[in-house]
Design a protein around this motif. Sequence first.
Motif, short mmCIF file in Angstrom:
data_model
loop_
_atom_site.label_atom_id
_atom_site.label_comp_id
_atom_site.label_asym_id
_atom_site.label_seq_id
_atom_site.Cartn_x
_atom_site.Cartn_y
_atom_site.Cartn_z
N LEU B 171 0.85 -1.18 0.00
CA LEU B 171 0.00 0.00 0.00
C LEU B 171 0.90 1.24 0.00
CD1 LEU B 171 -3.06 0.68 0.25
CD2 LEU B 171 -2.68 0.86 2.70
N PHE B 172 0.74 2.13 -0.97
CA PHE B 172 1.56 3.35 -1.10
C PHE B 172 3.06 3.04 -1.12
CE2 PHE B 172 -2.04 4.85 1.70
CZ PHE B 172 -2.82 5.24 0.64
N ASP B 173 3.42 1.80 -1.45
CA ASP B 173 4.83 1.38 -1.40
C ASP B 173 5.43 1.54 -0.01
OD1 ASP B 173 5.25 0.37 -3.87
OD2 ASP B 173 5.66 2.33 -4.79
N ALA B 174 4.60 1.64 1.01
CA ALA B 174 5.14 1.87 2.34
C ALA B 174 4.60 0.86 3.35
CB ALA B 174 4.81 3.28 2.82
N PHE B 175 3.39 0.40 3.13
CA PHE B 175 2.79 -0.53 4.09
C PHE B 175 2.60 -1.89 3.43
CE2 PHE B 175 1.46 3.71 5.17
CZ PHE B 175 1.67 3.77 6.53
N ALA B 176 3.06 -2.94 4.10
CA ALA B 176 2.87 -4.28 3.57
C ALA B 176 2.06 -5.09 4.58
CB ALA B 176 4.21 -4.95 3.32
N PHE B 177 0.93 -5.59 4.14
CA PHE B 177 0.11 -6.42 5.02
C PHE B 177 0.37 -7.88 4.67
CE2 PHE B 177 -1.90 -2.33 4.78
CZ PHE B 177 -2.31 -2.10 6.09
N THR B 178 1.08 -8.59 5.54
CA THR B 178 1.39 -9.98 5.28
C THR B 178 0.85 -10.83 6.42
OG1 THR B 178 3.42 -10.19 6.52
CG2 THR B 178 3.58 -9.16 4.36
N ASN B 179 0.89 -12.15 6.21
CA ASN B 179 0.41 -13.01 7.29
C ASN B 179 1.44 -13.15 8.41
OD1 ASN B 179 2.24 -14.56 5.99
ND2 ASN B 179 0.86 -16.26 5.54
N ARG B 180 2.57 -12.44 8.28
CA ARG B 180 3.52 -12.43 9.39
C ARG B 180 3.40 -11.15 10.18
NH1 ARG B 180 8.60 -14.88 5.99
NH2 ARG B 180 7.45 -16.73 5.40
N GLY B 181 2.50 -10.30 9.74
CA GLY B 181 2.34 -9.03 10.43
C GLY B 181 2.30 -7.90 9.43
N VAL B 182 2.24 -6.70 9.94
CA VAL B 182 2.15 -5.52 9.09
C VAL B 182 3.48 -4.79 9.16
CG1 VAL B 182 0.96 -3.34 8.74
CG2 VAL B 182 -0.32 -5.34 9.51
N TYR B 183 4.04 -4.50 7.98
CA TYR B 183 5.31 -3.77 7.95
C TYR B 183 5.01 -2.30 7.65
CZ TYR B 183 7.57 -8.32 7.71
OH TYR B 183 8.01 -9.59 7.97
N VAL B 184 5.48 -1.42 8.51
CA VAL B 184 5.24 0.01 8.31
C VAL B 184 6.58 0.73 8.30
CG1 VAL B 184 2.99 -0.07 9.46
CG2 VAL B 184 5.02 0.44 10.80
N PRO B 185 6.64 1.94 7.67
CA PRO B 185 7.91 2.68 7.63
C PRO B 185 8.35 3.05 9.05
CG PRO B 185 6.32 3.59 6.10
CD PRO B 185 5.57 2.62 6.93
N LYS B 186 9.65 3.12 9.19
CA LYS B 186 10.20 3.43 10.50
C LYS B 186 10.86 4.80 10.44
CE LYS B 186 13.98 1.49 13.23
NZ LYS B 186 14.90 0.34 13.16
N PRO B 187 10.56 5.68 11.38
CA PRO B 187 11.21 6.98 11.38
C PRO B 187 12.67 6.86 11.78
CG PRO B 187 9.70 6.81 13.23
CD PRO B 187 9.59 5.53 12.46
N ASN B 261 12.10 -12.37 3.81
CA ASN B 261 11.13 -11.50 4.45
C ASN B 261 11.25 -10.08 3.96
OD1 ASN B 261 9.90 -13.23 6.28
ND2 ASN B 261 11.67 -13.14 7.63
N PHE B 262 10.40 -9.23 4.49
CA PHE B 262 10.61 -7.80 4.35
C PHE B 262 11.69 -7.40 5.33
CE2 PHE B 262 6.47 -7.99 2.43
CZ PHE B 262 6.55 -7.02 1.45
N ALA B 263 12.53 -6.47 4.93
CA ALA B 263 13.53 -5.96 5.85
C ALA B 263 13.34 -4.46 5.96
CB ALA B 263 14.93 -6.28 5.34
N GLY B 264 13.82 -3.90 7.05
CA GLY B 264 13.65 -2.47 7.28
C GLY B 264 12.25 -2.17 7.74
N GLY B 265 12.03 -0.94 8.17
CA GLY B 265 10.71 -0.58 8.67
C GLY B 265 10.43 -1.25 10.01
#
Lengths: 339, 404
Positions: B171-187, B261-265
């Motif tokens: 979503l917006f290249d910033a939020f990923a909704f996966t079955n391992r959890g939600v990845y959001v950008p990190k400040p 996995n997703f990394a970062g955020g």
Amino acid sequence: MKKTVFFGALTVAGLAAGVAAAGTLDDVKARGKLNCGVTTGLVGFAAPDANGNWDGFDVGVCRAVAAAVLGDPQAVEFVPTTGKTRFTALASGEIDMLARNTTWTFSRDVDLKFEFVGINYYDGQGFMVPKDLGVSSAKELDGATVCIQTGTTTELNLADFFRANGISYEPVPIETNAEAQQQYLAGACDVYTTDASGLAATRAAFEDPAGHVLLPEIISKEPLGPLVRHGDNEWGDVVRWTLNALIAAEELGVTSANIGEMSAAAGNNPEINRLMGTEGNLGEMLGLDADWAVKAISAGGNYGEIFEKNIGENTPVGLARGLNAQWTDGGLLYAPPFR
Amino acid sequence: MTTLTDPPQESFRLSMLLNDTRYRSYTFQFIALVCVIGLVAYLASNLVANLRAAGLNISYEFLGEPAGYDINQRLIEYDSQSSHWRASVVGILNTLLVAFLACVTATILGVFAGVLRLSHNWLIRKLMAIYVEAFRNVPVLIWIIIIFTIMTAVLPSPRAFRGDDAEASMLFDAFAFTNRGVYVPKPILDSGGWIVVITFLLSVIGVFAYRRYATKLLFDTGKLLPMGWPSLAILFVPSLLIFFILGRPIGLEYPELKGFNFAGGINVRGSLIALWFALAIYTGAFIAENVRAGIQAISKGQTEAAASLGLRPGRIMNLVILPQALRVIIPPLISQYLNITKNSSLAIAVGYMDITGTLGGITLNQTGRAIECVLLLMAFYLTISLGISALMNVYNNSIKLKER
């Protein structure tokens, strides 16, 4: 005055409970039932069937001990324990022995004051991944998400393995094998790790077993065996030698089919005779009847028969004997001599 | 001139312990106390004797030894070589995190649902009734498992995001909704980043100060200052100004697909989300009932009187009804906060590593020190519960009806 008597009685009862723990063999005989701790349900190892009768590889050990001590393989009260409750149940005397694929480790033996009487299954920890992930070695798993049953030795081995190889992972702790299966199939974890026998059993239940590979690395030794409380050596001997009798019976060719004939009269193999109680007084030394081993073996057959019936290659679990073959067949099973 | 003397003091006699009502209650309480202490001492000595007979002892030395296991969600530095004690602290922080999130969410949900349940709109009223009845009457464990199962079964795994023709996209290249959890950008805070954060915190205090001043002015002079837009302005304008003056010292780290996995955020884990939402909606239903009870406890005459002064319905609720209703709502709300904290121990159902998962789960299992671990757990939950209770009681006293 009455209160003093009451408290006195309580104290005596408390002390008696402490002392009674020392003579488990007499307790079991007096009770007429063996309290045996098993898993809450792992098909092949210990699980109740549709009629509520417990069946399985670990259950076979419980039944053999009950048969040896009480003469009746059905005289067992099965107490389901979880990874968390198993040791407390044994230490508190709620169960007389624990036969629940528990790994023999130094601290459990020494620090927790238990006594492992032997090994009934040699296992090791492995990894399972979906084939389309294209992974061929556990060392390629850097950054992977790993499903792991909490509170087991596999959890510690996993941490050690990744640490030693300088790669990272993300553990997903789960409680039971069924839960792990669901998470793994949904892709919530990339890898599932547990004892290789457990992986094989789990994979066999998949719709598409061929779509999943077991990685070649076996990262630990998991000797699984029954255990009793430390300090009650007579009882420990009974359980130890019942297990050894099952193993020796297979080596000596004594099966549930021919045991009636072999125990009827002394044959010309002295060790079989001693095992069958037709020669010597091994049963008396244990504080049991002379035909204790005959009863134990009649309960469910020798080690090999119990293995084939519950977890062998012709069962849904489908495990090869591997390390669990007799030493004469290149395996690790080796019962000390009955003499 | 006569001098006044005190009447002769009656001397204390032992029999007064039983005969004198002034002392009798203390005598019996003392006897009861001795009995309780005796019983506890007996149980403790019995435990120690039985442990000794089994060759065991009570020892907390294991807390200093390396834990040997990994934890996926850590708010402080931790690896498998850290001590069991540190693992417990990680668990404690995880418990506090989920309890805090769930308390805040449950309160917001509960207040809305409670107020809306008294709405004049038939549909809204009935929908809220269904929400309250459905969630209040199904065990929270079931809700935790339902939410968790839905998340793992419905959301795509990170694998689905891979490739040019991916099944799922962010979503917006910033939020990923996966079955391992939600990845959001990190400040990411650069050198000046802290100044912005501090400014923002000061702004929050400023908002409170402004609202306090406005209320005081209203009570003293009857002059009504606007509340809404100045609060927002105080909250955001200074921080934004400083942010741009310092040359945007706060950046965002976006989650990216990397390896498995997703990394970062920041990864908000599925287990945390399931536990948080389940606790929030379950307890929210109870809080809704507390709020409804509180509002209904206020006489209808208050609404009518306020309406006759010309206040609009929203204002009547905010200025007249809710402040009075709070006195009825807060005491049961305290128990709901305690319930959330205690129910968070159901975390193990979804593998969230709270204190029950680390200290009461893996540590207990690996060391076999069941009694020690359970005693520690009890002490922890007791401390937390009494702490929440004390804090909330301070708040309750501050809003209580002041009787003069």
